[in-house]
Scaffold this active site. Sequence first.
Site, mmCIF file in Angstrom:
data_model
loop_
_atom_site.group_PDB
_atom_site.id
_atom_site.type_symbol
_atom_site.label_atom_id
_atom_site.label_comp_id
_atom_site.label_asym_id
_atom_site.label_seq_id
_atom_site.Cartn_x
_atom_site.Cartn_y
_atom_site.Cartn_z
ATOM 1 N N GLU A 183 -22.645 -14.644 -9.585
ATOM 2 C CA GLU A 183 -22.008 -13.584 -10.381
ATOM 3 C C GLU A 183 -21.469 -14.124 -11.703
ATOM 4 O O GLU A 183 -20.510 -14.899 -11.714
ATOM 5 C CB GLU A 183 -20.861 -12.967 -9.568
ATOM 6 C CG GLU A 183 -20.113 -11.863 -10.314
ATOM 7 C CD GLU A 183 -19.116 -11.098 -9.442
ATOM 8 O OE1 GLU A 183 -18.812 -11.567 -8.329
ATOM 9 O OE2 GLU A 183 -18.644 -10.045 -9.901
ATOM 10 N N GLU A 208 -16.288 -2.587 -6.011
ATOM 11 C CA GLU A 208 -15.272 -3.633 -6.167
ATOM 12 C C GLU A 208 -14.357 -3.167 -7.285
ATOM 13 O O GLU A 208 -14.624 -3.374 -8.469
ATOM 14 C CB GLU A 208 -15.900 -4.982 -6.501
ATOM 15 C CG GLU A 208 -14.870 -6.107 -6.436
ATOM 16 C CD GLU A 208 -15.433 -7.426 -6.943
ATOM 17 O OE1 GLU A 208 -15.503 -8.373 -6.150
ATOM 18 O OE2 GLU A 208 -15.786 -7.506 -8.128
#
Length: 274
Positions: free
Chosen positions: A157, A251
């Site tokens: 990420e 998220e």
Amino acid sequence: MSVKVSVTICLISEAKGGPFVLWDDLPASITQAASLGYDAVELFPPEPGALDPAYVKELLTRHNLAVSAVGSGAGWVRHKLSLTDADAKKRTCAKNFIHDMIDFAAQLSAPVIIGSMQGRWGVGEGVTKVEAFEYLAEALNELGAHAETRGQVLLYEPLNRYETNLLNTIEDASRFLRSLNTEAVKLLADLFHMNIEETDIAAAIRRGGSNIGHIHFADSNRRPAGLGHMNFEPIVQAVRDIGFSGYFGAEAFPYPDPISAARQTVSKFRELFA
Ligand SMILES: [Mn+2]
């Protein structure tokens, strides 16, 4: 095309205040996720050995849910482990932590995310930029190969500039992944980080193409999708154009509260992908 939606469940008490939707109680959170119509949950365990995979599987099967991904951030939050630490012993501990998390996640047929454990260069005793990228490449090569032996990919990420100085954009991260010896490392494209770093989020998604393995779904202010000023339509078009068939993982901050945030996210997702 079948984009799916999942919701984060954080079981790391030290991460309180972080951008996770559901907290604390695993059985209750799984029940909530199922009743709101999620396809899967994204788990953030405090340790690789904290949860019995058989127990988690039983809870999920009862509610017909999958695990979209498993986070490794506890290695940083709880133990300050980073893959780019100046200390070789700590780098090894960081790799072992993720290795064991891959073994846990694979039993739930899920990939592991490397986010905060990537670290940064120039910290403390000082790792140079060149060294940090060498350490990161070495770790992703090893851990990607390990994930592959477990039938999984590994999700890397890119984070925004306030959280890492390694790779901040999809383009830079894609270039870095191409330099690895493994094809088992895919990108996690987080819309919150991208809103800070990308010139054009939809264009970045197109550029990432088949390298994108997972998407973190939040609005511009990291509140649940629909509660900020993100323009989702071009993003959804880009996601369709690249033929993405993975998860949008919610998220986001549990704003105004966890259940409302989970409900808001799933309803925005269904509206966007109707
Ligand atoms: Mn994220």
